[in-house]
Motif scaffolding. Structure first.
Motif, PDB file in Angstrom:
ATOM      1  N   VAL A  40       0.825  -1.127  -0.053  1.00  9.77           N
ATOM      2  CA  VAL A  40       0.132   0.197   0.046  1.00  9.77           C
ATOM      3  C   VAL A  40       0.918   1.156   0.014  1.00  9.77           C
ATOM      4  O   VAL A  40       1.668   1.438   0.861  1.00  9.77           O
ATOM      5  CB  VAL A  40      -0.882   0.067   1.251  1.00  9.77           C
ATOM      6  N   SER A  41       0.587   1.878  -1.083  1.00 13.48           N
ATOM      7  CA  SER A  41       1.642   3.164  -1.070  1.00 13.48           C
ATOM      8  C   SER A  41       1.405   4.281   0.163  1.00 13.48           C
ATOM      9  O   SER A  41       0.257   4.239   0.630  1.00 13.48           O
ATOM     10  CB  SER A  41       1.303   4.162  -2.414  1.00 13.48           C
ATOM     11  N   ALA A  42       2.369   4.726   0.162  1.00 14.25           N
ATOM     12  CA  ALA A  42       2.323   5.998   1.169  1.00 14.25           C
ATOM     13  C   ALA A  42       1.302   7.015   1.115  1.00 14.25           C
ATOM     14  O   ALA A  42       0.258   7.448   2.023  1.00 14.25           O
ATOM     15  CB  ALA A  42       3.664   6.600   1.709  1.00 14.25           C
ATOM     16  N   ASP A  43       0.901   7.426  -0.318  1.00 16.44           N
ATOM     17  CA  ASP A  43      -0.001   8.433  -0.337  1.00 16.44           C
ATOM     18  C   ASP A  43      -1.537   7.858  -0.182  1.00 16.44           C
ATOM     19  O   ASP A  43      -2.449   8.352   0.424  1.00 16.44           O
ATOM     20  CB  ASP A  43      -0.031   9.042  -1.861  1.00 16.44           C
ATOM     21  N   VAL A  44      -1.607   6.493  -0.663  1.00 21.25           N
ATOM     22  CA  VAL A  44      -2.944   5.776  -0.514  1.00 21.25           C
ATOM     23  C   VAL A  44      -3.297   5.512   1.085  1.00 21.25           C
ATOM     24  O   VAL A  44      -4.398   5.945   1.625  1.00 21.25           O
ATOM     25  CB  VAL A  44      -2.857   4.336  -1.212  1.00 21.25           C
ATOM     26  N   ARG A  45      -2.195   5.202   1.858  1.00 19.57           N
ATOM     27  CA  ARG A  45      -2.346   4.962   3.257  1.00 19.57           C
ATOM     28  C   ARG A  45      -2.734   6.138   3.841  1.00 19.57           C
ATOM     29  O   ARG A  45      -3.654   6.451   4.702  1.00 19.57           O
ATOM     30  CB  ARG A  45      -1.140   4.382   3.918  1.00 19.57           C
ATOM     31  N   ARG A  46      -2.318   7.488   3.606  1.00 22.79           N
ATOM     32  CA  ARG A  46      -2.427   8.872   3.991  1.00 22.79           C
ATOM     33  C   ARG A  46      -3.913   9.158   3.635  1.00 22.79           C
ATOM     34  O   ARG A  46      -4.561   9.640   4.636  1.00 22.79           O
ATOM     35  CB  ARG A  46      -1.577   9.947   3.478  1.00 22.79           C
ATOM     36  N   ARG A  47      -4.284   8.874   2.570  1.00 21.86           N
ATOM     37  CA  ARG A  47      -5.786   9.302   2.262  1.00 21.86           C
ATOM     38  C   ARG A  47      -6.838   8.484   3.013  1.00 21.86           C
ATOM     39  O   ARG A  47      -7.759   8.777   3.181  1.00 21.86           O
ATOM     40  CB  ARG A  47      -6.187   9.163   0.732  1.00 21.86           C
ATOM     41  N   VAL A  48      -6.331   7.151   3.084  1.00 20.46           N
ATOM     42  CA  VAL A  48      -7.429   6.248   3.837  1.00 20.46           C
ATOM     43  C   VAL A  48      -7.398   6.723   5.389  1.00 20.46           C
ATOM     44  O   VAL A  48      -8.797   6.841   5.766  1.00 20.46           O
ATOM     45  CB  VAL A  48      -6.990   4.797   3.657  1.00 20.46           C
ATOM     46  N   LEU A  49      -6.276   6.970   5.850  1.00 22.63           N
ATOM     47  CA  LEU A  49      -6.498   7.406   7.161  1.00 22.63           C
ATOM     48  C   LEU A  49      -7.120   8.598   7.702  1.00 22.63           C
ATOM     49  O   LEU A  49      -7.782   9.025   8.468  1.00 22.63           O
ATOM     50  CB  LEU A  49      -4.890   7.278   7.903  1.00 22.63           C
ATOM     51  N   ALA A  50      -6.814   9.708   6.639  1.00 23.24           N
ATOM     52  CA  ALA A  50      -7.625  10.847   6.811  1.00 23.24           C
ATOM     53  C   ALA A  50      -8.816  10.741   6.412  1.00 23.24           C
ATOM     54  O   ALA A  50      -9.839  11.637   7.146  1.00 23.24           O
ATOM     55  CB  ALA A  50      -6.697  12.022   5.584  1.00 23.24           C
ATOM     56  N   ALA A  51      -9.261   9.897   5.689  1.00 24.56           N
ATOM     57  CA  ALA A  51     -11.004   9.916   5.382  1.00 24.56           C
ATOM     58  C   ALA A  51     -11.342   9.091   6.786  1.00 24.56           C
ATOM     59  O   ALA A  51     -12.625   9.479   7.200  1.00 24.56           O
ATOM     60  CB  ALA A  51     -10.901   9.121   4.223  1.00 24.56           C
ATOM     61  N   ALA A  52     -10.903   8.288   7.165  1.00 22.99           N
ATOM     62  CA  ALA A  52     -11.218   7.614   8.521  1.00 22.99           C
ATOM     63  C   ALA A  52     -11.402   8.598   9.494  1.00 22.99           C
ATOM     64  O   ALA A  52     -12.391   8.471  10.404  1.00 22.99           O
ATOM     65  CB  ALA A  52     -10.467   6.299   8.956  1.00 22.99           C
ATOM     66  N   GLU A  53     -10.479   9.341   9.807  1.00 22.53           N
ATOM     67  CA  GLU A  53     -10.487  10.365  10.779  1.00 22.53           C
ATOM     68  C   GLU A  53     -11.533  11.495  10.507  1.00 22.53           C
ATOM     69  O   GLU A  53     -12.226  11.944  11.350  1.00 22.53           O
ATOM     70  CB  GLU A  53      -8.960  11.192  10.771  1.00 22.53           C
ATOM     71  N   GLN A  54     -11.782  11.739   9.223  1.00 26.74           N
ATOM     72  CA  GLN A  54     -12.755  12.777   8.985  1.00 26.74           C
ATOM     73  C   GLN A  54     -14.234  12.301   9.133  1.00 26.74           C
ATOM     74  O   GLN A  54     -15.069  13.116   9.956  1.00 26.74           O
ATOM     75  CB  GLN A  54     -12.817  13.223   7.470  1.00 26.74           C
ATOM     76  N   LEU A  55     -14.367  11.041   8.921  1.00 30.42           N
ATOM     77  CA  LEU A  55     -15.783  10.287   9.230  1.00 30.42           C
ATOM     78  C   LEU A  55     -15.981   9.811  10.617  1.00 30.42           C
ATOM     79  O   LEU A  55     -17.313   9.531  10.935  1.00 30.42           O
ATOM     80  CB  LEU A  55     -15.796   9.084   8.277  1.00 30.42           C
ATOM     81  N   GLY A  56     -14.899   9.707  11.425  1.00 29.15           N
ATOM     82  CA  GLY A  56     -14.780   9.119  12.780  1.00 29.15           C
ATOM     83  C   GLY A  56     -14.984   7.621  12.689  1.00 29.15           C
ATOM     84  O   GLY A  56     -15.737   6.956  13.532  1.00 29.15           O
TER      85      GLY A  56
END
Length: 373
Positions: A40-56
């Motif tokens: 999993v690329s660093a960019d994809v990992r960052r986007r997923v974690l950011a989306a998870a944080e945004q959605l709670g």
């Protein structure tokens, strides 16, 4: 009864599919990110974690455990004590466990508890932990009788000397207290002291035994006299009592105490008797508790590497949990850090009339209110 808010129904909890949609990836990719899988690329990992944080979004660990067979939790068996060493080690373990993405389950044992380590381990296994840490165990008896050998079906990490048990994988990590005691004793011998006395910890503790053995081995290796051991209970009060006992020994010039609290109590008793530290008697402690640098005189002591021991040990345990067929990660010896302060010095010169060895022993005050007994 649930009290309404007047704001309509609560929104449904976000799901992994919602995270995937917001991050612009597949649901499988979200799963890979939260399972710490490779590819999993660093960019994809960052986007997923950011989306998870945004959605709670929070992972459903119960469902995940059903699929993987693991709860991503680690249990710790520790002696229920506020002593600096065990408490600091537990704090280090807690930080590392959470940094590695695991939950922590802690069970405290007490000296004299009939169920002891065995009962604590059973409790953790009932909770479905993936691995167990046994931190600073003590000797609970002679090891005879039913149930003396613990049988554990998950990997085990022992921080200290282990009790008898069997497990799929048994790992160790620790500060090698015997080597640290050797270093403390050698420091005093290098200063010119003919021998070193030892104020030991309670011998039910494997850590206390290790420190005593390191002290003895160092003296014997150099042909020095091994003085009788005085045993305390880790407290400053027991160190004070030992100081009252040792103060009348005119040959005493150096003491290695098995922890800093006892060393501090010892120094107070010596001072009240007219024996100055370090002019008459040098003292070394063990642990480097926060106050050690601020007592009078500042205490020379061995600093325990609690953080590095926890870090290395937990990485080895998690590796055994997640890769049970792989070879264990290698174990390195932690550094032995002797912090030299003002409580140690060369021994007094008996040939010098002005030497500190010409002291007058003062009568120690009787124990009373506000004074250690």
């Amino acid at each position: 009864m649930t009290r309404g808010t007047g704001r309509g129904p609560s929104p449904a909890a976000p799901r992994s599919v919602d995270v995937a949609q917001l991050a612009g990836v597949s649901q499988k990719t979200v799963s890979r990110v939260f399972n710490d899988e490779p590819y999993v690329s660093a960019d994809v990992r960052r986007r997923v974690l950011a989306a998870a944080e945004q959605l709670g979004y929070r992972r459903n660990n119960a469902a995940r455990a059903l699929v993987s067979g693991r709860t991503r939790s680690i249990g710790v068996v520790t002696l229920g004590t506020a002593l600096y060493g065990p408490a600091s080690l537990l704090m280090g373990v807690e930080r590392v466990v959470r940094d590695l993405g695991y939950a922590l389950r802690v069970v405290n044992t007490m000296e004299g508890d009939p169920s002891g380590i065995a009962g604590a381990v059973d409790s953790l296994l009932d909770q479905g932990v993936d691995g167990i840490v046994i931190s600073e165990p003590i000797d609970e008896g002679d090891g005879e009788g039913e149930g003396a050998t613990l049988r554990v079906d998950v990997p085990v990490l022992v921080l200290g000397a282990p009790p008898p048990f069997t497990a799929p994988t048994v790992l160790t990590a620790g500060g090698r207290a015997d080597l640290m005691a050797c270093r403390a004793t050698q420091h005093l011998l290098d200063l010119g002291h003919a021998t070193v006395h030892h104020l030991a910890g309670p011998q039910r503790w494997y850590a206390a035994r290790d420190r005593l053995e390191g002290w003895q081995a160092t003296l014997r290796a150099q042909g020095r006299t091994v003085p009788p051991v005085v045993e305390g209970d880790w407290s400053a009060a027991s160190g004070y009592r030992a100081g009252r006992e040792l103060a009348d020994d005119g040959d005493l010039t150096a003491v290695f105490a098995a922890n800093d609290d006892m060393a501090i109590g010892l120094i107070r008793a010596l001072a009240e008797s007219g024996r100055r530290v370090p002019q008459d008697i040098s003292v070394v402690g063990f642990d480097d508790i926060p106050v050690a640098a601020y007592v009078s005189p500042p205490l020379t002591t061995v600093r325990q590497p609690f953080e590095s021991v926890a870090q290395e040990g937990l990485k080895r345990l998690v590796h055994a949990i997640e890769s049970p067929e792989a070879e264990p990660l290698p174990l390195s010896d932690p550094p032995v850090d002797l912090v030299i302060r003002a409580s140690t010095a060369p021994p007094p010169d008996p040939e010098d009339p002005g030497s500190a060895s010409h002291y007058t022993v003062l009568p120690l005050p009787a124990a009373g209110p506000g004074r250690p007994s």
